[in-house]
Design a protein around this motif. Structure first.
Motif, PDB file in Angstrom:
ATOM      1  N   THR A 593       0.826  -1.206   0.000  1.00 32.48           N
ATOM      2  CA  THR A 593       0.000   0.000   0.000  1.00 32.48           C
ATOM      3  C   THR A 593       0.861   1.258   0.000  1.00 32.48           C
ATOM      4  O   THR A 593       0.587   2.223  -0.726  1.00 32.48           O
ATOM      5  N   GLY A 594       1.914   1.263   0.834  1.00 28.35           N
ATOM      6  CA  GLY A 594       2.785   2.432   0.912  1.00 28.35           C
ATOM      7  C   GLY A 594       3.524   2.705  -0.376  1.00 28.35           C
ATOM      8  O   GLY A 594       3.806   3.862  -0.711  1.00 28.35           O
ATOM      9  N   ALA A 595       3.853   1.646  -1.125  1.00 31.00           N
ATOM     10  CA  ALA A 595       4.542   1.836  -2.402  1.00 31.00           C
ATOM     11  C   ALA A 595       3.598   2.243  -3.520  1.00 31.00           C
ATOM     12  O   ALA A 595       4.047   2.525  -4.635  1.00 31.00           O
ATOM     13  N   GLY A 596       2.305   2.253  -3.240  1.00 28.80           N
ATOM     14  CA  GLY A 596       1.340   2.653  -4.268  1.00 28.80           C
ATOM     15  C   GLY A 596       1.104   1.597  -5.314  1.00 28.80           C
ATOM     16  O   GLY A 596       0.717   1.910  -6.448  1.00 28.80           O
ATOM     17  N   ILE A 597       1.302   0.335  -4.973  1.00 29.43           N
ATOM     18  CA  ILE A 597       1.117  -0.754  -5.927  1.00 29.43           C
ATOM     19  C   ILE A 597      -0.312  -1.255  -5.826  1.00 29.43           C
ATOM     20  O   ILE A 597      -0.763  -1.676  -4.759  1.00 29.43           O
ATOM     21  N   ASP A 598      -1.041  -1.183  -6.924  1.00 31.86           N
ATOM     22  CA  ASP A 598      -2.418  -1.642  -6.988  1.00 31.86           C
ATOM     23  C   ASP A 598      -2.450  -2.997  -7.672  1.00 31.86           C
ATOM     24  O   ASP A 598      -2.184  -3.110  -8.868  1.00 31.86           O
ATOM     25  N   LEU A 599      -2.735  -4.029  -6.893  1.00 30.32           N
ATOM     26  CA  LEU A 599      -2.732  -5.391  -7.427  1.00 30.32           C
ATOM     27  C   LEU A 599      -4.118  -5.877  -7.808  1.00 30.32           C
ATOM     28  O   LEU A 599      -4.293  -7.057  -8.105  1.00 30.32           O
ATOM     29  N   SER A 600      -5.101  -4.991  -7.782  1.00 35.03           N
ATOM     30  CA  SER A 600      -6.449  -5.438  -8.113  1.00 35.03           C
ATOM     31  C   SER A 600      -6.562  -5.862  -9.573  1.00 35.03           C
ATOM     32  O   SER A 600      -7.338  -6.749  -9.912  1.00 35.03           O
ATOM     33  N   SER A 601      -5.765  -5.230 -10.435  1.00 39.92           N
ATOM     34  CA  SER A 601      -5.848  -5.546 -11.862  1.00 39.92           C
ATOM     35  C   SER A 601      -5.259  -6.903 -12.189  1.00 39.92           C
ATOM     36  O   SER A 601      -5.551  -7.458 -13.248  1.00 39.92           O
ATOM     37  N   VAL A 602      -4.433  -7.421 -11.309  1.00 43.62           N
ATOM     38  CA  VAL A 602      -3.840  -8.739 -11.572  1.00 43.62           C
ATOM     39  C   VAL A 602      -4.515  -9.814 -10.737  1.00 43.62           C
ATOM     40  O   VAL A 602      -4.016 -10.928 -10.632  1.00 43.62           O
ATOM     41  N   ALA A 603      -5.674  -9.469 -10.127  1.00 41.88           N
ATOM     42  CA  ALA A 603      -6.361 -10.449  -9.285  1.00 41.88           C
ATOM     43  C   ALA A 603      -6.858 -11.630 -10.106  1.00 41.88           C
ATOM     44  O   ALA A 603      -6.807 -12.782  -9.662  1.00 41.88           O
ATOM     45  N   ILE A 604      -7.345 -11.367 -11.335  1.00 38.51           N
ATOM     46  CA  ILE A 604      -7.847 -12.455 -12.179  1.00 38.51           C
ATOM     47  C   ILE A 604      -6.710 -13.401 -12.561  1.00 38.51           C
ATOM     48  O   ILE A 604      -6.842 -14.624 -12.507  1.00 38.51           O
ATOM     49  N   ILE A 605      -5.573 -12.799 -12.943  1.00 39.28           N
ATOM     50  CA  ILE A 605      -4.428 -13.635 -13.308  1.00 39.28           C
ATOM     51  C   ILE A 605      -3.959 -14.433 -12.098  1.00 39.28           C
ATOM     52  O   ILE A 605      -3.638 -15.629 -12.197  1.00 39.28           O
ATOM     53  N   ALA A 606      -3.924 -13.788 -10.929  1.00 38.05           N
ATOM     54  CA  ALA A 606      -3.506 -14.489  -9.719  1.00 38.05           C
ATOM     55  C   ALA A 606      -4.467 -15.621  -9.379  1.00 38.05           C
ATOM     56  O   ALA A 606      -4.056 -16.704  -8.945  1.00 38.05           O
ATOM     57  N   GLY A 607      -5.781 -15.386  -9.617  1.00 42.31           N
ATOM     58  CA  GLY A 607      -6.746 -16.449  -9.363  1.00 42.31           C
ATOM     59  C   GLY A 607      -6.550 -17.637 -10.274  1.00 42.31           C
ATOM     60  O   GLY A 607      -6.658 -18.794  -9.854  1.00 42.31           O
ATOM     61  N   ALA A 608      -6.240 -17.354 -11.555  1.00 41.48           N
ATOM     62  CA  ALA A 608      -5.998 -18.460 -12.490  1.00 41.48           C
ATOM     63  C   ALA A 608      -4.734 -19.221 -12.131  1.00 41.48           C
ATOM     64  O   ALA A 608      -4.690 -20.452 -12.192  1.00 41.48           O
TER      65      ALA A 608
END
Length: 828
Positions: A593-608
């Motif tokens: 969060t502090g680094a400003g990294i938004d991982l929501s866009s890779v949630a689908i890939i991570a789920g697969a």
């Protein structure tokens, strides 16, 4: 190709790069360094900005169109292309900064739109107030994003132009590299070349004589005579004597010290072997300038001497440090002093030839020699350097590369042998290419190889120095320093720092490295988030801080808080381990969060990916979950005596993946946690250490069983480890094949002493049975012979006579059979 272009080719820049880098290493200011850099910086004031401080895109459009025309025509010089590239690159940087314009306003508008919810498919179904507000926010967002989109478009155009200019410059460099020029083997060019060189030195001598005979020069010399003489004396003394003085000084200082510190002192003193002669050379040249005896040609030669001298003295230093006169002082091992001396001579001569080549190039540029003259004069130097390189390659391959693993690791041996083979190949190919006419290719192959060897040698010297410093600081011997991790990390960092220099040596331009660095700083895109070095650094700092705080909290719990509670050791360990995992998870989340990294866009890939990873790591996940169950339910704890899957021992450590038990033969067995949860586990000491011991006892038939029972009960009750309540029991199990079977069943206050209690009770049983005359029988067997004639060598023994053999003579260990004639006796 023009003479200006020839002077900016790859081999000419090698000498400048080496001079600048080595001067920085030796803490010397480069004297007479002339950098023919391809990039000319453009001042930021050349940019045209609007009143609002935004880029003037109209001015940029004119610059971009000019760049496109230049690229389309393709006739601009390298210098013009470099200047144009520099200007466009700074425009590109300005556009990169402009992309962050209105970022706060844009984020605010996006947040406001998000609060209104998703836009409905049926436009008429939304309230008029909400629809109007959504329309206003979209209009404001488009207006705020307009400058950003324009900056992004201009940045893409500028980046394309920069890459096209770089491609054109690299193409020209490659064409120049493989250009077929005049051959140095043409006898017609020899006389012209030597005549030009002779004329240069004759003109330089004539200019010196004319300057010496000038009255004005004599007056200037008389005015500066004391300083000039002092500088000449200092320069000559340092050039001729300083190296020997420093070698003797280093030897004495090493004798005064012991251990790894000798290597540290030797390295520091050895640096003076380069610094002192270079200071002497500088003083000598300054004195000549003060005397005013150098003309234009003499000054051109003098300007090349610092670089040539630096190459020579650095080569001397490298040869001495890498191939020392004593094997203990050498960075690389050679089996004999003769081979070490040969290696030092080869390295020194290589430095001398490179220095001569630098002087030739400098003089040729000043005198505007023809290409054929430069080729003829440089060819003998190239051939000599190639021969020396082949000799060095053979030394590396045959002697250094052939050492066994006792002196070098297998990887090191292969690397050294490979370097030797490359040196030999380059040494053979370069003079052949130069003889054919590919002089630029020969120089571009030979000179970078020599300079690369020099860089690798310096890295090896620094590696030995770092190990010596580390061993001195921790006060350890060289063997411990060789196995330590810290010197390896430092040496690896030095290797990484040398990579840009190696890239420049092998033809990369400074702008190429700057472009790579800019791309590195720009990061890479992951989803809607750009991962930059800054973001990674922020993530690393926050995560390391969270990790350290978690470890500190765990240490505080284990040492100060948990021991004061009523929890057992297993519960304390479970809380400490759980705290560690929770802390690491929170540290990772806060760092992301502090680094400003938004991982929501890779949630689908991570789920697969998680599906495939789940199948591949299902055993590890099972053990992990089982470990959490063990830490929560705590069916076993550290120190318990357990038995599982035939393995018996004490539990020494419970982690989330596996449990370590120590068997009674002091070996460690690692058991997966899933076996402890799903399998059958016997815990002998769960809750308390009380346990039962069973001791079987057999007595001979005919013994008084009540007497035996009384004796066994007395022995069991007398042992201090046997509990009184419940009292021990003696069981008459039954009539065995060879004995009357009894069992002592007793409860021990500490089952961990089961084996010692068994041993002590058995000793006491043996003593009491001897005193009471009770026999402990051995196994009894009756043997009947079906073919007794086989024991008498084929003689027939009537069955009736076999009945006369007494049965009591056939015991467990032996029997005797007498045949009809009474001649033999057999044992079994």
């Amino acid at each position: 190709m023009s003479s200006e272009l020839r002077r900016s080719t790859l081999p000419s820049r090698f000498f400048w790069l080496l001079r600048v880098w080595l001067c920085a290493v030796m803490l010397l200011m480069p004297i007479g360094a002339s950098a023919q850099d391809a990039d000319t910086s453009t001042d930021i004031s050349s940019f045209v900005l609007t009143k609002e401080g935004a880029p003037d895109y109209l001015a940029w459009s004119r610059v971009a169109e000019r760049g496109e025309r230049v690229l389309e025509i393709g006739r601009a010089s390298d210098q013009a292309l470099s200047e144009l590239r520099s200007e466009i690159a700074q425009w590109r940087g300005l556009f990169k900064s402009a992309q962050d314009e209105n970022s706060i306003r844009i984020d605010t508008l996006k947040t406001q739109l998000a609060t209104l919810g998703p836009e409905p498919e049926d436009l008429g179904s939304e309230l008029a107030v909400l629809a109007q507000r959504r329309k206003e926010l979209n209009a404001e967002l488009s207006k705020a994003q307009a400058p950003v989109k324009e900056a992004e478009e201009s940045y893409a155009r500028a980046d394309f132009l920069v890459r096209e200019i770089d491609s054109m410059l690299r193409t020209r460099q490659t064409d120049q590299l493989f250009k077929l020029g005049p051959t140095p083997l043409n006898p017609a060019a020899w006389s012209t070349a030597f005549a030009a060189l002779k004329k240069t030195f004759a003109t330089a001598a004539s200019e010196t004589r004319n300057a010496w005979g000038s009255d004005a020069q004599r007056r200037d010399l008389q005015a500066d005579l004391p300083v000039t003489i002092a500088l000449l004396v200092i320069g000559l003394v340092l050039l001729t004597q300083s190296r020997g003085w420093l070698i003797r000084l280093g030897g004495r200082l090493r004798q005064m010290r012991k251990g790894p510190s000798r290597g540290v002192v030797g390295f520091v003193i050895s640096l003076g072997q380069v610094i002192a002669p270079m200071l002497g050379l500088s003083a000598f040249l300054i004195a000549l300038n003060l005397a005013g005896v150098l003309g234009l040609r003499g000054q051109a030669i003098a300007d090349a001497l610092p670089a040539a001298g630096l190459l020579f003295f650095v080569a001397l230093w490298i040869g001495t440090r890498v191939f020392g006169a004593e094997a203990s002082h050498a960075s690389l091992y050679l089996p004999s002093s003769v081979l070490r001396a040969e290696a030092r001579i080869n390295v020194t001569l290589l430095g001398l030839l490179l220095g001569i080549l630098v002087v030739l190039r400098q003089v040729g540029a000043a005198e505007a020699y023809s290409e054929s003259t430069v080729v003829v004069l440089a060819f003998p130097v190239l051939v000599g350097a190639s021969v020396l390189l082949v000799r060095m390659g053979r030394l590396l391959r045959r002697h250094l590369g052939a050492q066994d693993s006792g002196n070098h690791s297998a990887f090191r041996t292969r690397v050294i042998s490979g370097i030797g083979r490359v040196c030999e190949a380059v040494g053979f190919v370069s003079p052949i290419a130069a003889a054919v006419g590919y002089t630029a290719f020969a120089e571009a192959l030979l000179l970078p190889t020599i300079l690369t060897l020099a860089v690798l040698a310096v890295l090896e010297i620094l590696n030995v120095f770092v190990k010596a410093v580390y061993a001195t600081v921790i006060r350890a011997d060289d063997e411990i320093a060789d196995q330590a991790l810290f010197p390896v990390i430092v040496s690896f960092c030095l290797l990484l720092a040398a990579l840009p220099l190696l890239a420049l040596i092998w033809g990369a331009r400074a702008t190429d490295l700057a472009e790579l660095w800019a791309q590195f700083l720009n990061g890479f895109q992951m989803g809607s988030t750009r991962i930059t070095p800054r973001a990674f650094l922020v993530f690393a700092i926050i995560f390391v801080g969270g990790y350290a705080a978690t470890r500190a909290l765990q240490a505080t719990l284990r040492s100060s808080i948990l021991p004061k509670t009523n929890l057992d050791k297993g519960g304390q360990n479970a809380i400490a381990v759980g705290t560690g995992y929770v802390g690491l998870f929170l540290a990772a989340v806060i760092a992301i969060t502090g680094a400003g990294i938004d991982l929501s866009s890779v949630a689908i890939i991570a789920g697969a990916l998680s599906v495939g990873i789940g199948f591949g790591l299902q055993t590890i996940v099972s053990n992990f979950v089982s470990g959490i169950i063990l830490l929560i339910e705590r069916p076993i704890s550290e120190g318990d005596w357990i038995e599982v899957n035939g393995q018996m021992g004490y539990v020494r450590d419970i982690s989330v993946r596996a449990t370590r038990i120590e068997t009674f033969d002091r070996s460690d067995v690692i058991l997966p946690n899933s076996d402890l949860v799903s399998g059958v586990v016997t815990n002998y000491t769960r809750g308390n250490s009380i346990g039962r011991v069973i001791i079987p006892v057999g007595v001979a038939y005919g013994t008084d069983t009540r007497c035996v029972e009384t004796i066994l009960r007395e022995i069991a009750e007398a042992h201090p480890m046997v509990t009184v309540n419940p009292s021990p029991a003696v069981i008459f199990q039954g009539f065995g094949a060879d004995s009357l079977d009894f069992e002592i069943r007793a409860i021990l206050s500490d089952v961990n002493f089961m084996l010692s209690v068994k041993s002590e009770i058995n000793h006491e049983i043996a003593r009491r049975f001897v005193e009471e005359g009770i026999e402990i029988p051995f196994a009894q067997r009756d043997i009947w012979l079906r073919n007794p004639e086989a024991l008498s060598g084929g003689a027939t023994t009537p069955k009736a006579d076999l009945a006369d053999v007494p049965a009591q003579n056939l015991t467990r260990d032996s029997f005797t059979v007498e045949d009809m004639n009474g001649e033999g006796e057999g044992d079994e």
